[in-house]
Scaffold this motif. Structure first.
Motif, PDB file in Angstrom:
ATOM      1  N   GLU A   1       8.966  14.279   2.089  1.00  0.00           N
ATOM      2  CA  GLU A   1       8.096  15.448   1.932  1.00  0.00           C
ATOM      3  C   GLU A   1       7.272  15.408   0.649  1.00  0.00           C
ATOM      4  OE1 GLU A   1      10.006  19.197   2.491  1.00  0.00           O
ATOM      5  OE2 GLU A   1      10.872  18.482   4.391  1.00  0.00           O
ATOM      6  N   THR A   2       7.954  15.107  -0.456  1.00  0.00           N
ATOM      7  CA  THR A   2       7.265  15.050  -1.745  1.00  0.00           C
ATOM      8  C   THR A   2       6.148  14.013  -1.687  1.00  0.00           C
ATOM      9  OG1 THR A   2       9.530  15.142  -2.545  1.00  0.00           O
ATOM     10  CG2 THR A   2       7.765  15.133  -4.193  1.00  0.00           C
ATOM     11  N   VAL A   3       6.509  12.834  -1.138  1.00  0.00           N
ATOM     12  CA  VAL A   3       5.517  11.764  -1.094  1.00  0.00           C
ATOM     13  C   VAL A   3       4.335  12.152  -0.221  1.00  0.00           C
ATOM     14  CG1 VAL A   3       5.141   9.465  -0.169  1.00  0.00           C
ATOM     15  CG2 VAL A   3       7.100   9.901  -1.631  1.00  0.00           C
ATOM     16  N   GLU A   4       4.613  12.786   0.911  1.00  0.00           N
ATOM     17  CA  GLU A   4       3.495  13.190   1.780  1.00  0.00           C
ATOM     18  C   GLU A   4       2.598  14.197   1.081  1.00  0.00           C
ATOM     19  OE1 GLU A   4       5.250  14.273   5.476  1.00  0.00           O
ATOM     20  OE2 GLU A   4       5.421  12.172   6.121  1.00  0.00           O
ATOM     21  N   LYS A   5       3.244  15.130   0.380  1.00  0.00           N
ATOM     22  CA  LYS A   5       2.460  16.115  -0.370  1.00  0.00           C
ATOM     23  C   LYS A   5       1.619  15.400  -1.439  1.00  0.00           C
ATOM     24  CE  LYS A   5       4.480  20.480  -0.595  1.00  0.00           C
ATOM     25  NZ  LYS A   5       5.600  21.242  -1.172  1.00  0.00           N
ATOM     26  N   LEU A   6       2.275  14.453  -2.133  1.00  0.00           N
ATOM     27  CA  LEU A   6       1.569  13.724  -3.190  1.00  0.00           C
ATOM     28  C   LEU A   6       0.335  13.021  -2.632  1.00  0.00           C
ATOM     29  CD1 LEU A   6       1.504  12.460  -6.087  1.00  0.00           C
ATOM     30  CD2 LEU A   6       2.733  10.522  -5.105  1.00  0.00           C
ATOM     31  N   PHE A   7       0.547  12.342  -1.478  1.00  0.00           N
ATOM     32  CA  PHE A   7      -0.596  11.616  -0.914  1.00  0.00           C
ATOM     33  C   PHE A   7      -1.693  12.561  -0.453  1.00  0.00           C
ATOM     34  CE2 PHE A   7       2.251   7.786   0.068  1.00  0.00           C
ATOM     35  CZ  PHE A   7       1.956   7.265  -1.180  1.00  0.00           C
ATOM     36  N   LYS A   8      -1.290  13.723   0.024  1.00  0.00           N
ATOM     37  CA  LYS A   8      -2.304  14.691   0.428  1.00  0.00           C
ATOM     38  C   LYS A   8      -3.147  15.068  -0.793  1.00  0.00           C
ATOM     39  CE  LYS A   8      -2.676  18.671   3.431  1.00  0.00           C
ATOM     40  NZ  LYS A   8      -1.915  19.668   4.208  1.00  0.00           N
ATOM     41  N   VAL A   9      -2.451  15.302  -1.910  1.00  0.00           N
ATOM     42  CA  VAL A   9      -3.166  15.672  -3.139  1.00  0.00           C
ATOM     43  C   VAL A   9      -4.053  14.522  -3.614  1.00  0.00           C
ATOM     44  CG1 VAL A   9      -2.897  16.212  -5.576  1.00  0.00           C
ATOM     45  CG2 VAL A   9      -1.472  17.369  -3.885  1.00  0.00           C
ATOM     46  N   THR A  10      -3.472  13.313  -3.737  1.00  0.00           N
ATOM     47  CA  THR A  10      -4.291  12.198  -4.246  1.00  0.00           C
ATOM     48  C   THR A  10      -5.459  11.909  -3.310  1.00  0.00           C
ATOM     49  OG1 THR A  10      -2.761  10.634  -3.216  1.00  0.00           O
ATOM     50  CG2 THR A  10      -2.457  11.066  -5.559  1.00  0.00           C
ATOM     51  N   ASN A  11      -5.218  12.007  -1.994  1.00  0.00           N
ATOM     52  CA  ASN A  11      -6.331  11.737  -1.086  1.00  0.00           C
ATOM     53  C   ASN A  11      -7.425  12.787  -1.189  1.00  0.00           C
ATOM     54  OD1 ASN A  11      -5.368   9.347  -0.124  1.00  0.00           O
ATOM     55  ND2 ASN A  11      -4.235  10.287   1.568  1.00  0.00           N
ATOM     56  N   THR A  12      -6.983  14.046  -1.331  1.00  0.00           N
ATOM     57  CA  THR A  12      -7.984  15.098  -1.504  1.00  0.00           C
ATOM     58  C   THR A  12      -8.813  14.826  -2.757  1.00  0.00           C
ATOM     59  OG1 THR A  12      -6.389  16.618  -0.556  1.00  0.00           O
ATOM     60  CG2 THR A  12      -8.312  17.585  -1.608  1.00  0.00           C
ATOM     61  N   ILE A  13      -8.114  14.494  -3.835  1.00  0.00           N
ATOM     62  CA  ILE A  13      -8.836  14.225  -5.088  1.00  0.00           C
ATOM     63  C   ILE A  13      -9.802  13.064  -4.890  1.00  0.00           C
ATOM     64  CG2 ILE A  13      -8.560  13.313  -7.429  1.00  0.00           C
ATOM     65  CD1 ILE A  13      -6.061  14.988  -7.695  1.00  0.00           C
ATOM     66  N   ARG A  14      -9.329  11.993  -4.250  1.00  0.00           N
ATOM     67  CA  ARG A  14     -10.199  10.832  -4.017  1.00  0.00           C
ATOM     68  C   ARG A  14     -11.418  11.206  -3.195  1.00  0.00           C
ATOM     69  NH1 ARG A  14      -5.648   7.613  -3.130  1.00  0.00           N
ATOM     70  NH2 ARG A  14      -5.317   6.135  -4.835  1.00  0.00           N
ATOM     71  N   ASN A  15     -11.176  11.997  -2.119  1.00  0.00           N
ATOM     72  CA  ASN A  15     -12.312  12.357  -1.263  1.00  0.00           C
ATOM     73  C   ASN A  15     -13.326  13.204  -2.001  1.00  0.00           C
ATOM     74  OD1 ASN A  15     -11.241  10.943   0.820  1.00  0.00           O
ATOM     75  ND2 ASN A  15     -10.254  12.723   1.781  1.00  0.00           N
ATOM     76  N   PHE A  16     -12.807  14.201  -2.730  1.00  0.00           N
ATOM     77  CA  PHE A  16     -13.729  15.034  -3.497  1.00  0.00           C
ATOM     78  C   PHE A  16     -14.496  14.170  -4.499  1.00  0.00           C
ATOM     79  CE2 PHE A  16     -11.550  18.887  -2.069  1.00  0.00           C
ATOM     80  CZ  PHE A  16     -12.661  19.672  -1.854  1.00  0.00           C
ATOM     81  N   GLY A  17     -13.784  13.279  -5.139  1.00  0.00           N
ATOM     82  CA  GLY A  17     -14.428  12.395  -6.115  1.00  0.00           C
ATOM     83  C   GLY A  17     -15.548  11.599  -5.470  1.00  0.00           C
TER      84      GLY A  17
ATOM     85  N   ASP B   1       0.865  -1.180   0.000  1.00  0.00           N
ATOM     86  CA  ASP B   1       0.000   0.000   0.000  1.00  0.00           C
ATOM     87  C   ASP B   1       0.899   1.227   0.000  1.00  0.00           C
ATOM     88  OD1 ASP B   1      -1.633   2.087   0.466  1.00  0.00           O
ATOM     89  OD2 ASP B   1      -2.539   1.280   2.289  1.00  0.00           O
ATOM     90  N   PRO B   2       0.957   1.936  -1.132  1.00  0.00           N
ATOM     91  CA  PRO B   2       1.880   3.062  -1.232  1.00  0.00           C
ATOM     92  C   PRO B   2       1.687   4.067  -0.107  1.00  0.00           C
ATOM     93  CG  PRO B   2       0.849   2.626  -3.363  1.00  0.00           C
ATOM     94  CD  PRO B   2       0.161   1.764  -2.367  1.00  0.00           C
ATOM     95  N   GLN B   3       0.442   4.162   0.392  1.00  0.00           N
ATOM     96  CA  GLN B   3       0.170   5.133   1.448  1.00  0.00           C
ATOM     97  C   GLN B   3       0.938   4.769   2.714  1.00  0.00           C
ATOM     98  OE1 GLN B   3      -2.495   7.648   1.437  1.00  0.00           O
ATOM     99  NE2 GLN B   3      -3.706   7.106  -0.342  1.00  0.00           N
ATOM    100  N   LYS B   4       1.388   3.491   2.817  1.00  0.00           N
ATOM    101  CA  LYS B   4       2.085   3.049   4.032  1.00  0.00           C
ATOM    102  C   LYS B   4       3.603   3.011   3.823  1.00  0.00           C
ATOM    103  CE  LYS B   4      -1.644   0.855   6.399  1.00  0.00           C
ATOM    104  NZ  LYS B   4      -2.471  -0.357   6.279  1.00  0.00           N
ATOM    105  N   THR B   5       4.053   3.668   2.753  1.00  0.00           N
ATOM    106  CA  THR B   5       5.480   3.673   2.437  1.00  0.00           C
ATOM    107  C   THR B   5       6.322   4.061   3.647  1.00  0.00           C
ATOM    108  OG1 THR B   5       4.974   4.233   0.158  1.00  0.00           O
ATOM    109  CG2 THR B   5       7.200   4.691   0.915  1.00  0.00           C
ATOM    110  N   GLY B   6       5.885   5.084   4.376  1.00  0.00           N
ATOM    111  CA  GLY B   6       6.621   5.566   5.544  1.00  0.00           C
ATOM    112  C   GLY B   6       6.862   4.455   6.555  1.00  0.00           C
ATOM    113  N   GLU B   7       5.796   3.743   6.902  1.00  0.00           N
ATOM    114  CA  GLU B   7       5.888   2.661   7.883  1.00  0.00           C
ATOM    115  C   GLU B   7       6.884   1.591   7.423  1.00  0.00           C
ATOM    116  OE1 GLU B   7       2.025   1.020   8.897  1.00  0.00           O
ATOM    117  OE2 GLU B   7       1.181   3.052   8.844  1.00  0.00           O
ATOM    118  N   VAL B   8       6.734   1.209   6.161  1.00  0.00           N
ATOM    119  CA  VAL B   8       7.611   0.171   5.627  1.00  0.00           C
ATOM    120  C   VAL B   8       9.071   0.642   5.694  1.00  0.00           C
ATOM    121  CG1 VAL B   8       8.214  -1.165   3.570  1.00  0.00           C
ATOM    122  CG2 VAL B   8       5.802  -0.785   4.163  1.00  0.00           C
TER     123      VAL B   8
END
Ligand SMILES: Nc1ncnc2c1ncn2[C@@H]1O[C@H](COP(=O)(O)OP(=O)(O)OP(=O)(O)O)[C@@H](O)[C@H]1O
Ligand SMILES: Nc1ncnc2c1ncn2[C@@H]1O[C@H](COP(=O)(O)OP(=O)(O)OP(=O)(O)O)[C@@H](O)[C@H]1O
Ligand SMILES: [Mg+2]
Ligand SMILES: [Mg+2]
Lengths: 228, 297, 228, 297
Positions: free
Chosen positions: D158-174, D133-140
């Protein structure tokens, strides 16, 4: 003046209602149209104000050539006639008052003239106490009288009534007939389809008997006939 | 038609609306919901377009000057740049600034490797140029290249072309979506209003039989359609503007980017205008079309 | 058996149609309900099959306690009664045949029994040639006869008819009256609101006269009355 | 209820549909259009979600090994990696491969500057690791860091966290969009079907007066609602699938990226299922709700 020349009417579903009817009704006449159920009386009447168009033949009314006239002219034709429909045809969302007033609004009568005249005809048909009721809050006879009031309100030169006493008790029927008699003496042509033997035989007028789509009898001061 | 008849039509239109109770409610709410959907996507499309603009506006041209160019030549280039149509702005970047920029691009650990460059700076002076229309960056770059003392021009041709391909595709899809959605909204609204009015075919028949002209019958229906359209558009307008206001606040505070969404002010008026216009127009149109059906015979 | 005990009816709009009506109609009786227009005849009849609920009073019919019964029971009450409505109440999207068959389908009659019986009653009211027509393709009297056919088709133990001859010529009216007479001799209770003086005075039966919401007269083998 | 009555209801339902002519047409087309809009946005949302997945799947962890680690150590790390929950895949990148990768990152003109590195390679051996699960990259990444011989782990936090914030926002809005749109579609469809059936309130009254039970009256309306819903959903399903097929071909051929859109196969079934289900369900529901209104008294 109403005239029909060899008029035929076959409805789109194939049932033939009139087969070669020719008749002439002069201005100021009072005519009963009688005949058995389904003979073609209503069809005969509907042709006059162009609710139906004849399949064949010519119809003239007050100078209009009814079957040929353009769409745009039809309202003018209908405004010169007051019709009491067999099924009343009241506007369900308008009150008694508004239903009668509608016929006057249509010819753009000034508003101040509408109210007194509407109340006058409603008085005539004894329905002043029901002005605020809607049609579905009226008894059958009351609805019929509203339809009558609407037909009379504009003082048309021709009044056509299809079974105007069908839902009325004899006393009320006679009151209505008195009204017809009155407007007829004032020069209004009256054409009335009826099944009421008592009325036809008592108040003698011209009788046109229709049977099976044909005029079987046309008699001045005739009687109802069809004794069983 | 006389003035009093117009007055009567308006009164009757309002009356019909209220006497029709649930039917009015059903159509007005259908109009509202449809316009709400349309509004949401209109806002979305406008913002996506805006975002594409913002991204495109990041594109810049880098014009490198001859190593031999002196300050007079630089001034000449500046003057020439001012003459070129389509140049929005330009900034001069000296060779020293260029080097520090270049070094910033490398990670800390590699800085020693680049140490030697400091002494003999191999980089030229340059201009950073923005085009008025970012989509015309290529054309502007070509013009700049023709200037004297400019020996090279870069603007990341391939990346930029790919970017524009993406933004243009998004814009086109957005436009198609919005047009499609507008038509379906028009259809849905007129359809609902039709269903409402067609349930009254019998009444129209009766009016005709009593001698009403087409115009007279149409009058109240016109008013009714207009009212349904207007009432039906006011609700989504309010919802959209309030919703957008909160979303705007949320996004700008959460992402700390001011420019990412269009500001409420001129947008509010545009959206309100569009939805009211559509509501009124289709209300009337749907109503007139359905009445016409019964007026034919 | 139909019984009303001190029944009052005021409609939601405030108009009072019945004021303390008590009456008892035994099984197998033939009753005319007469009275002027708007007197409350239709209301009186509508209470029996629970189209309307009384404001006050008790109504019993065939063992049902009509005004108290639960929604779910109402269809059973109505199935035991055949009603000819004053305004016909035909289903506009069904043909004549389907309208009559509808009453039989409602009680889940096997399909093979429906057709012969429907054709039989349509024959009785002389409408066999109109089976495929829709109500709006019929004359007023034809519609009324379809309504009658539908009321009779299930051989109900009670037939209630509101003005069943209002749109019929005298000859057809008498044919209809013959039908009523026949089913009555076979034990069916008949309650009929009418304005037809000729019929009431000729075919003598019990007459209940309603005036202004009250029973003004209740007379075995009575006559129409109200001579003007 | 007897079998023959069920048969009658079905026959009558079909009959009503055809005798209602324009009303049926108006509602079925409204249902179609509404479901078409819903379908378009459903496809859009599913694809955006897919795209977010694709982007997220690019995220990888780079685990650097001690410079002293020998091939046995490397094998041990490999074994350990296999044990870690949440690791999807890993690839070994030797120090030489690492260097050529590093050099590829620099432009042609700077290659000479890096020449010296070749001789004494300063880079360590490393592993490229992907999380299930790419969202769990940090844990791994944290778990990987704890392994012996692993001295550092990077994944562009940082980049990855920003990316996930963006993708999650898009998913939630969707998600919000789709849920909102589904409800509005449900509302619009049931509303239209209501308008159609409520125009027949008088008929229902008559049926009741003739002694029909609620169930008996409902029967044909149930069938009618179901049919309207089904017919109304078949048209948009066909349009959507055909449209999607062509769009898919266009996008994959034009952009030459195979993975950018979801393939037609399982998607077609899902979309068809969802739209048919909504159509049928809301057809029946809208129809039953409107009949109920008249069955009350
Ligand atoms: N719209 C129509 N479409 C098809 N047939 C019709 C239509 N209207 C009437 N008919 C048929 O035409 C014939 C004459 O009908 P009409 O209504 O003129 O009779 P009528 O003399 O008025 O009868 P009643 O006394 O019962 O009112 C009837 O057989 C009827 O079924
Ligand atoms: N649904 C209703 N709402 C309000 N008032 C009503 C309603 N139905 C009937 N009325 C009123 O109740 C009174 C009695 O009506 P009813 O229909 O019982 O008369 P009726 O004796 O059948 O008359 P007719 O001979 O004209 O059919 C009338 O004054 C009528 O206006
Ligand atoms: Mg007739
Ligand atoms: Mg009555």
């Amino acid at each position: 003046m109403i005239e029909m020349q060899d008029v035929w009417k076959t409805y789109p579903n194939g049932s033939t209602a009139l087969q070669g009817v020719s008749v002439k009704i002069d201005k100021g006449e009072f005519v009963y149209v009688v005949g058995p159920s389904g003979a073609g009386k209503s069809t005969f009447i509907k042709l006059m104000y162009r609710e139906e168009k004849p399949t064949k033949g010519k119809i003239f009314l007050n100078g209009f050539s009814v079957e040929k006239m353009k769409e745009k002219q039809i309202p003018r034709l209908r405004r010169s006639i007051g019709v009491v429909f067999q099924d009343f045809k009241l506007l369900p969302r308008l009150t008694v008052y508004e239903n009668v007033a509608f016929a006057m609004e249509v010819i753009e009568t000034p508003k101040r003239n509408i109210k007194p005249r509407v109340m006058e005809v409603l008085e005539l048909v004894k329905l002043k106490h029901k002005v605020r009721s809607f049609p579905d809050q009226l008894s059958g006879g009351e609805q019929q009288r509203v339809a009558l009031a609407r037909a009379l309100v504009n003082n048309p030169s021709i009044v056509i009534a299809d079974e105007p006493t069908g839902n009325l008790d004899p006393d009320t029927s006679w009151e209505i007939m008195d009204i017809f008699e009155q407007i007829n003496t004032r020069g209004t042509t009256v054409v009335m389809a009826t099944h009421n033997r008592e009325i036809v035989d008592t108040m003698r007028k011209r009788v046109i008997a229709i049977e099976n789509g044909r005029i079987a009898r046309d008699q001045e001061r005739g009687e109802y006939g069809y004794e069983d | 038609m006389k003035i009093r008849t117009v007055g009567r039509h308006i009164r009757q239109g309002f009356l019909n609306l209220s006497r029709n109770g649930w039917m009015t409610f059903a159509s007005v709410s259908a109009v509202s919901i449809t316009l709400l959907i349309l509004g949401v996507f209109l806002l979305l499309a406008l913002n996506v377009n805006h975002l594409a603009d913002v991204v495109e506006n990041q594109v810049e041209i880098r014009a490198f000057l001859d190593l031999t160019a002196d300050s007079e030549d630089i001034e000449n280039v500046e003057k020439e740049l001012e003459q070129i149509l389509g140049v929005e702005s330009y900034t001069f970047v000296s060779k020293d600034e260029g080097l520090s920029e270049f070094r910033e691009g490398f990670p800390e650990q590699d800085q020693d490797l680049l140490e030697g460059l400091e002494e003999e700076n191999p980089l030229p002076d340059s201009f950073v140029i923005k085009a008025v229309d970012p989509q015309k960056t290529g054309e502007v770059a070509e013009k700049v290249l023709k200037l004297p003392h400019v020996y090279d021009v870069t603007y990341g041709k391939e990346t930029v072309e790919k970017l524009f391909k993406v933004t243009n595709t998004i814009r086109n899809f957005g436009l198609v979506f919005i047009i499609g959605l507008t038509f379906t909204a028009l259809f849905l609204i007129s359809n609902t209003i039709r269903l409402t009015i067609m349930a009254r075919g019998k009444e129209i028949e009766i009016m005709k039989l009593v001698g009403a002209t087409r115009g007279f019958i149409r009058g109240p229906f016109f008013v009714e359609g207009l009212l349904m359209g207007l009432i039906g558009s006011i609700i989504p307008i309010i919802l959209l503007l309030v919703g957008y206001y909160f979303l705007f606040s949320y996004v700008t505070s959460e992402f700390l980017i001011l420019n990412v969404m269009l500001p409420l002010y001129p947008l509010a008026l545009q959206i309100a205008g569009i939805l009211l216009g559509i509501g009124a127009f289709i209300g009337i149109w749907g109503s007139m079309m359905s009445v016409r059906k019964f007026l034919k015979i």
